[in-house]
Design an enzyme around this catalytic site. Structure first.
Site, PDB file in Angstrom:
ATOM      1  CG  LEU A   1      -1.953   1.119   1.266  1.00 36.16           C
ATOM      2  CD1 LEU A   1      -3.317   0.597   1.726  1.00 36.16           C
ATOM      3  CD2 LEU A   1      -1.515   2.249   2.190  1.00 36.16           C
TER       4      LEU A   1
ATOM      5  CG  ASP B   1       1.984   6.333  -7.782  1.00 40.47           C
ATOM      6  OD1 ASP B   1       2.672   5.469  -8.358  1.00 40.47           O
ATOM      7  OD2 ASP B   1       1.218   7.113  -8.398  1.00 40.47           O
TER       8      ASP B   1
ATOM      9  CE1 TYR C   1      -0.487  11.921 -11.879  1.00 34.75           C
ATOM     10  CE2 TYR C   1       0.592  11.081  -9.911  1.00 34.75           C
ATOM     11  CZ  TYR C   1      -0.136  10.859 -11.061  1.00 34.75           C
ATOM     12  OH  TYR C   1      -0.509   9.591 -11.394  1.00 34.75           O
TER      13      TYR C   1
ATOM     14  CE  LYS D   1       2.340   6.712 -11.785  1.00 33.20           C
ATOM     15  NZ  LYS D   1       1.925   7.779 -10.858  1.00 33.20           N
TER      16      LYS D   1
ATOM     17  CG  HIS E   1       1.932   8.721 -16.474  1.00 32.39           C
ATOM     18  ND1 HIS E   1       2.161   9.809 -15.666  1.00 32.39           N
ATOM     19  CD2 HIS E   1       0.739   8.217 -16.071  1.00 32.39           C
ATOM     20  CE1 HIS E   1       1.150   9.951 -14.815  1.00 32.39           C
ATOM     21  NE2 HIS E   1       0.276   9.001 -15.047  1.00 32.39           N
TER      22      HIS E   1
HETATM   23  N1  LIG Z   1      -0.813   5.640 -13.800  1.00 33.98           N
HETATM   24  C1  LIG Z   1      -1.852   6.383 -14.036  1.00 33.98           C
HETATM   25  O1  LIG Z   1      -2.205   6.691 -15.183  1.00 33.98           O
HETATM   26  C2  LIG Z   1      -2.680   6.869 -12.866  1.00 33.98           C
HETATM   27  C3  LIG Z   1      -3.997   7.345 -13.095  1.00 33.98           C
HETATM   28  C4  LIG Z   1      -4.742   7.740 -11.980  1.00 33.98           C
HETATM   29  C5  LIG Z   1      -4.199   7.665 -10.712  1.00 33.98           C
HETATM   30  N2  LIG Z   1      -2.904   7.231 -10.523  1.00 33.98           N
HETATM   31  C6  LIG Z   1      -2.301   7.157  -9.153  1.00 33.98           C
HETATM   32  O2  LIG Z   1      -3.211   6.472  -8.298  1.00 33.98           O
HETATM   33  C7  LIG Z   1      -3.527   7.304  -7.177  1.00 33.98           C
HETATM   34  C8  LIG Z   1      -4.922   7.017  -6.650  1.00 33.98           C
HETATM   35  O3  LIG Z   1      -5.916   7.248  -7.622  1.00 33.98           O
HETATM   36  P1  LIG Z   1      -6.865   8.537  -7.639  1.00 33.98           P
HETATM   37  O4  LIG Z   1      -6.177   9.668  -7.008  1.00 33.98           O
HETATM   38  O5  LIG Z   1      -7.337   8.668  -9.038  1.00 33.98           O
HETATM   39  O6  LIG Z   1      -8.136   8.148  -6.798  1.00 33.98           O
HETATM   40  P2  LIG Z   1      -8.532   7.340  -5.467  1.00 33.98           P
HETATM   41  O7  LIG Z   1      -7.354   7.085  -4.627  1.00 33.98           O
HETATM   42  O8  LIG Z   1      -9.386   6.207  -5.929  1.00 33.98           O
HETATM   43  O9  LIG Z   1      -9.515   8.387  -4.781  1.00 33.98           O
HETATM   44  C9  LIG Z   1      -9.102   9.605  -4.253  1.00 33.98           C
HETATM   45  C10 LIG Z   1     -10.331  10.286  -3.639  1.00 33.98           C
HETATM   46  O10 LIG Z   1     -10.821   9.502  -2.548  1.00 33.98           O
HETATM   47  C11 LIG Z   1     -10.869  10.300  -1.359  1.00 33.98           C
HETATM   48  N3  LIG Z   1     -10.533   9.395  -0.236  1.00 33.98           N
HETATM   49  C12 LIG Z   1      -9.316   8.935   0.113  1.00 33.98           C
HETATM   50  N4  LIG Z   1      -9.406   8.086   1.158  1.00 33.98           N
HETATM   51  C13 LIG Z   1     -10.721   8.021   1.493  1.00 33.98           C
HETATM   52  C14 LIG Z   1     -11.448   7.331   2.491  1.00 33.98           C
HETATM   53  N5  LIG Z   1     -10.849   6.514   3.359  1.00 33.98           N
HETATM   54  N6  LIG Z   1     -12.804   7.510   2.545  1.00 33.98           N
HETATM   55  C15 LIG Z   1     -13.436   8.328   1.661  1.00 33.98           C
HETATM   56  N7  LIG Z   1     -12.790   9.006   0.684  1.00 33.98           N
HETATM   57  C16 LIG Z   1     -11.445   8.861   0.601  1.00 33.98           C
HETATM   58  C17 LIG Z   1      -9.867  11.398  -1.584  1.00 33.98           C
HETATM   59  O11 LIG Z   1     -10.200  12.560  -0.843  1.00 33.98           O
HETATM   60  P3  LIG Z   1      -9.187  13.216   0.271  1.00 33.98           P
HETATM   61  O12 LIG Z   1      -7.871  13.462  -0.383  1.00 33.98           O
HETATM   62  O13 LIG Z   1      -9.909  14.477   0.641  1.00 33.98           O
HETATM   63  O14 LIG Z   1      -9.116  12.218   1.388  1.00 33.98           O
HETATM   64  C18 LIG Z   1     -10.042  11.652  -3.077  1.00 33.98           C
HETATM   65  O15 LIG Z   1     -11.182  12.462  -3.309  1.00 33.98           O
HETATM   66  C19 LIG Z   1      -3.334   8.720  -7.746  1.00 33.98           C
HETATM   67  O16 LIG Z   1      -3.305   9.706  -6.763  1.00 33.98           O
HETATM   68  C20 LIG Z   1      -2.057   8.536  -8.524  1.00 33.98           C
HETATM   69  O17 LIG Z   1      -0.946   8.521  -7.642  1.00 33.98           O
HETATM   70  C21 LIG Z   1      -2.149   6.815 -11.592  1.00 33.98           C
END
Ligand SMILES: NC(=O)c1ccc[n+]([C@@H]2O[C@H](COP(=O)([O-])OP(=O)(O)OC[C@H]3O[C@@H](n4cnc5c(N)ncnc54)[C@H](OP(=O)(O)O)[C@@H]3O)[C@@H](O)[C@H]2O)c1
Length: 317
Positions: A15, A43, A48, A77, A110
């Site tokens: 994680l 990550d 970003y 990335k 990426h």
């Molecule tokens: N390789 C790629 O192309 C790619 C694409 C997308 C994402 N990523 C990576 O993956 C990471 C995660 O994906 P993501 O940012 O798209 O979305 P995610 O982690 O699925 O969701 C983030 C959202 O969930 C909220 N959240 C976090 N913990 C929570 C909890 N325990 N309960 C309720 N809500 C919660 C956050 O708000 P708060 O911050 O206010 O808590 C934010 O609004 C990214 O940040 C990035 O590092 C990579």
């Protein structure tokens, strides 16, 4: 914290902390708080726009003796506008300067999509380079050269289909150790995860909570919501945990790595604690039935028919 071996010398914490959309002013506090809670895997990505602030936090926690560089796992990335072989090293060196590090643990390509130099996001087809102009095997050679130089310990890919990995393995001198793709109960990608594991490639799941803070242009009114699914809520109640913890522990229980993003101290702690929870086989199987093959990040940004990019060629499906 469970770790997953990538090869005979490196293991990645199952994680980690996501940092996409973690805004200026928030991300310093989030990274620092996360490391104090016990996170050892961050990550990052050049696109970003927050690597310099993350670097500041990393420097401060190391200077305070909270953690050593060796105890941290830092992924970043290569952005799509630096796919020409000779652009890769300068892009990684910029990331290292921003993060205030000598080396990365993992550097990922990426997207399997190339943009013209200087273009962050495409406004028209002119902003793309076709995969004939910027072939993925040549970008990969650029990443391999960074391993040779000690700038990153490992290299991998992101948003790659089975077909694209198979093609890459034909020419790769250094095999990818990771494929980072979207994964959650509505997009389980069982074949892709199985294929990667069969090749000794580990899989990191992004947007594991449904990326509720994704840009408005990526949202539609009828998008499904993970937090509302009755099965997820029933399982959360059974174990006395949150819906988010159900999703994170499900990801770790299926031997994938997961990188939830948060800038909220209480949710950072809650997400970290999910790594210590086990779901029983019945509950894993119930979640296994929720697949909708639904992408929150659908790839539409990367469509340019003129340059040979469609959703079908992006995902190979
Ligand atoms: N390789 C790629 O192309 C790619 C694409 C997308 C994402 N990523 C990576 O993956 C990471 C995660 O994906 P993501 O940012 O798209 O979305 P995610 O982690 O699925 O969701 C983030 C959202 O969930 C909220 N959240 C976090 N913990 C929570 C909890 N325990 N309960 C309720 N809500 C919660 C956050 O708000 P708060 O911050 O206010 O808590 C934010 O609004 C990214 O940040 C990035 O590092 C990579």
């Amino acid at each position: 914290m469970k770790t997953i071996s990538l090869n005979d010398h490196d293991a990645i914490p199952a994680l980690g902390l996501g940092t996409w959309k973690s805004a200026e002013g928030d991300v310093y506090k989030a990274v620092k708080a996360a490391i104090e809670i016990g996170y050892r895997h961050i990550d990052c990505a050049a696109i970003y726009g927050n690597e310099a602030e993350i670097g500041h936090a990393l420097q401060d926690v190391m200077a305070a003796g909270i953690v050593t560089r060796e105890e941290l796992w830092i992924t970043s990335k290569l952005w799509n506008n630096a796919h020409q072989k000779e652009q890769v090293r300068p892009a990684l060196e910029k990331t290292l300067r921003d993060l205030r590090l000598d080396y990365l643990d993992l550097y990922l390509m990426h997207w399997p999509v190339a943009l013209a130099a200087g273009v962050a996001f495409p406004a028209s087809s002119d902003d793309f380079l076709s995969l004939h102009e910027a072939p993925l095997p040549e970008t990969w050679e650029g990443l391999e050269a960074c391993v040779d130089l000690g700038l990153t310990k490992n290299i991998g890919v992101s948003n790659f289909s089975i077909g694209k990995i198979e093609a890459l393995l034909q020419t790769a001198r250094i095999r990818p150790v990771m494929n980072q793709v979207e994964l959650h109960p509505y997009l389980q990608q069982k074949n892709l995860v199985e294929y990667c594991h069969s090749q000794g490639i580990q899989v990191t799941g992004y947007s594991p909570l449904g990326s509720n803070d994704r840009p408005e242009r990526l949202k539609k009114a009828d998008d499904p919501v993970l937090a509302d699914h009755p099965t997820i809520l029933e399982i959360a109640e059974k174990y006395g945990i949150s819906w988010a913890q159900v999703l994170l522990t499900w990801a770790i229980n299926r031997d994938t790595i997961v990188i939830p993003k948060s800038v909220n101290p209480e949710r950072l702690r809650q997400n970290f604690e999910a790594a210590a929870i086990d779901l029983d086989a019945d509950d894993m199987a119930r979640i296994g039935e929720l697949d909708l093959h639904f992408r929150f990040i659908n790839g539409a940004t990367w469509v340019s028919e003129e340059k040979g990019y469609t959703l079908a060629t992006l995902w190979d499906e």
